[in-house]
Design an enzyme around this catalytic site. Structure first.
Site, PDB file in Angstrom:
ATOM      1  N   LYS A 195     -12.817  61.110-138.726  1.00  9.41           N
ATOM      2  CA  LYS A 195     -13.214  62.235-139.570  1.00  9.41           C
ATOM      3  C   LYS A 195     -11.957  62.972-139.994  1.00  9.41           C
ATOM      4  CE  LYS A 195     -15.901  66.483-139.574  1.00  9.41           C
ATOM      5  NZ  LYS A 195     -16.917  67.277-138.845  1.00  9.41           N
ATOM      6  N   LYS A 249     -15.581  59.392-142.444  1.00  7.93           N
ATOM      7  CA  LYS A 249     -15.957  60.558-143.252  1.00  7.93           C
ATOM      8  C   LYS A 249     -14.727  61.264-143.771  1.00  7.93           C
ATOM      9  CE  LYS A 249     -17.992  65.036-142.622  1.00  7.93           C
ATOM     10  NZ  LYS A 249     -18.434  66.036-141.688  1.00  7.93           N
TER      11      LYS A 249
HETATM   12  C1  PBG Z   1     -19.073  69.753-138.533  1.00  4.20           C
HETATM   13  C2  PBG Z   1     -19.455  69.007-139.763  1.00  4.20           C
HETATM   14  C3  PBG Z   1     -18.943  69.197-141.054  1.00  4.20           C
HETATM   15  C4  PBG Z   1     -19.611  68.297-141.878  1.00  4.20           C
HETATM   16  C5  PBG Z   1     -20.504  67.586-141.090  1.00  4.20           C
HETATM   17  N1  PBG Z   1     -20.379  68.030-139.786  1.00  4.20           N
HETATM   18  C6  PBG Z   1     -17.979  70.186-141.574  1.00  4.20           C
HETATM   19  C7  PBG Z   1     -16.603  70.301-141.098  1.00  4.20           C
HETATM   20  O1  PBG Z   1     -16.082  69.480-140.359  1.00  4.20           O
HETATM   21  O2  PBG Z   1     -15.991  71.304-141.467  1.00  4.20           O
HETATM   22  C8  PBG Z   1     -19.376  68.163-143.368  1.00  4.20           C
HETATM   23  C9  PBG Z   1     -20.438  67.432-144.137  1.00  4.20           C
HETATM   24  C10 PBG Z   1     -20.346  67.572-145.614  1.00  4.20           C
HETATM   25  O3  PBG Z   1     -19.380  68.109-146.197  1.00  4.20           O
HETATM   26  O4  PBG Z   1     -21.289  67.126-146.272  1.00  4.20           O
HETATM   27  N2  PBG Z   1     -20.209  70.184-137.818  1.00  4.20           N
END
Ligand code: PBG
Length: 324
Positions: A195, A249
């Site tokens: 991520k 992601k």
């Molecule tokens: C963290 C989380 C995020 C997303 C999914 N889980 C945000 C982040 O890491 O700041 C982002 C998903 C998206 O942008 O669609 N709980």
């Protein structure tokens, strides 16, 4: 030597369909859904066209409709009424996601795969994905205890799959042993393995009312987008720690990472087509600059072509309604 003519195979729609290598199916898609505590009516999210912060009732209705459309999976995110330093709403049995999970499981049982995002940023007053020390740094190991508590709360409320998204070291191992110790051996883990600290999460942070304190960011725990080797290390660690599935992601800026991962691992690979990717398509389409439906289909297909088996996308409902 005659002219070689690849165009022969592109001449008719039937020929193109026959030879198409990649197909997106409703079965491949997971709908991210938001449920908010303390609201009487669903609230539209400005930056995520067509996506709502649901009430428990409207969430239930949405999931019932998605099931009827053939959608196989949803992933839930909660927006609590109150936030605190440790994000206690994430593990409170009366927390909004736990209550909503109970509703959904009684509605759809095992007909759908009900997943839960496992993080605390939606629940913390400072917006970080864990416990922050006196220097403003997220304490990795203290945070693991929180994640285990949240995993257990989600498992007790009926989650089929927990999806840790906080990028703490050792989170998958901690959650797996916590779940196993309470006999939740059937609850699977979808690890947000690679991520990246991305600029594409902006609309999501509107959706869950998260603002990171003091203009902070997540670069101390999410990955650096200049790197690729680090992603494979994270994927390998998560699998070694017991991840049943791994996620990359965001999706489109990381198709190379998806392809590398799919070629190397033998667990299902998920990709998250994130909020900013969705919002960009809508913004350009609303200006008449692109054909939004065509671009959405092209992007989802590209993510599968790169090697993702399943895709988390805000286009799930639209796809199920229009393509099946
Ligand atoms: C963290 C989380 C995020 C997303 C999914 N889980 C945000 C982040 O890491 O700041 C982002 C998903 C998206 O942008 O669609 N709980």
């Amino acid at each position: 030597m005659p002219v070689i003519r690849p165009r022969r195979l592109r001449r008719t729609a039937a020929m193109r369909d026959l030879l198409a290598e990649t197909h997106v199916r409703t079965d491949d898609l997971i709908a991210p859904l938001f449920v908010r505590e303390g609201i009487a009516e669903p609230q539209p999210i400005q930056s995520l066209k067509g996506v709502m912060q649901h009430t428990r009732d409207s969430l239930r209705a949405e999931v019932t409709e998605l099931a009827a459309l053939g959608v196989k999976s949803v992933i839930l995110f909660g927006v609590p009424a109150e936030k605190d330093a440790v994000g206690s709403g994430a593990y409170d049995p009366e927390g909004i996601v736990q209550l909503a999970l109970g509703d959904l499981r009684s509605e759809v049982g095992d007909d759908m795969v009900v997943m839960t995002d496992l993080c605390v940023d939606e629940y913390t007053s400072h917006g970080h994905c864990g416990i922050v020390d006196e220097h403003g740094v997220v304490d990795n190991d203290k945070t693991l205890d929180l994640y285990v508590a949240a995993a257990l709360a989600q498992a007790r409320a009926g989650s089929h799959v927990v999806a840790p998204s906080g990028m703490m070291d050792g989170q998958v191992a901690a959650i797996r042993s916590g779940l196993d110790a309470e006999n939740f051996t059937d609850v699977a883990i979808l690890a947000y393995a690679a991520k990246y600290a991305s600029g594409l999460y902006g609309p999501f942070r509107d959706a869950v009312d998260v603002e990171i304190a003091d203009g902070g960011d997540r670069r101390g725990y999410q990955q650096d987008y200049r790197n690729t080797r680090e992603a494979q290390r994270e994927v390998d660690l998560d699998i070694a720690e017991g991840a049943d599935m791994v996620m990359i992601k965001p999706a489109l800026s990381y198709l190379d990472i998806i392809a590398d991962t799919a070629a190397r691992v033998d667990v299902p690979v998920a990709a998250y087509h994130v909020s900013g990717e969705y919002a960009m398509i809508h913004a350009a389409a609303d200006n008449g600059w692109i054909d939004g439906d065509a671009v959405a289909l092209e992007q989802l297909t590209a993510i599968k072509r790169a090697g993702a088996n399943i895709i988390l996308t805000y286009f799930t409902r639209w796809f199920a309604e229009n393509h099946r």
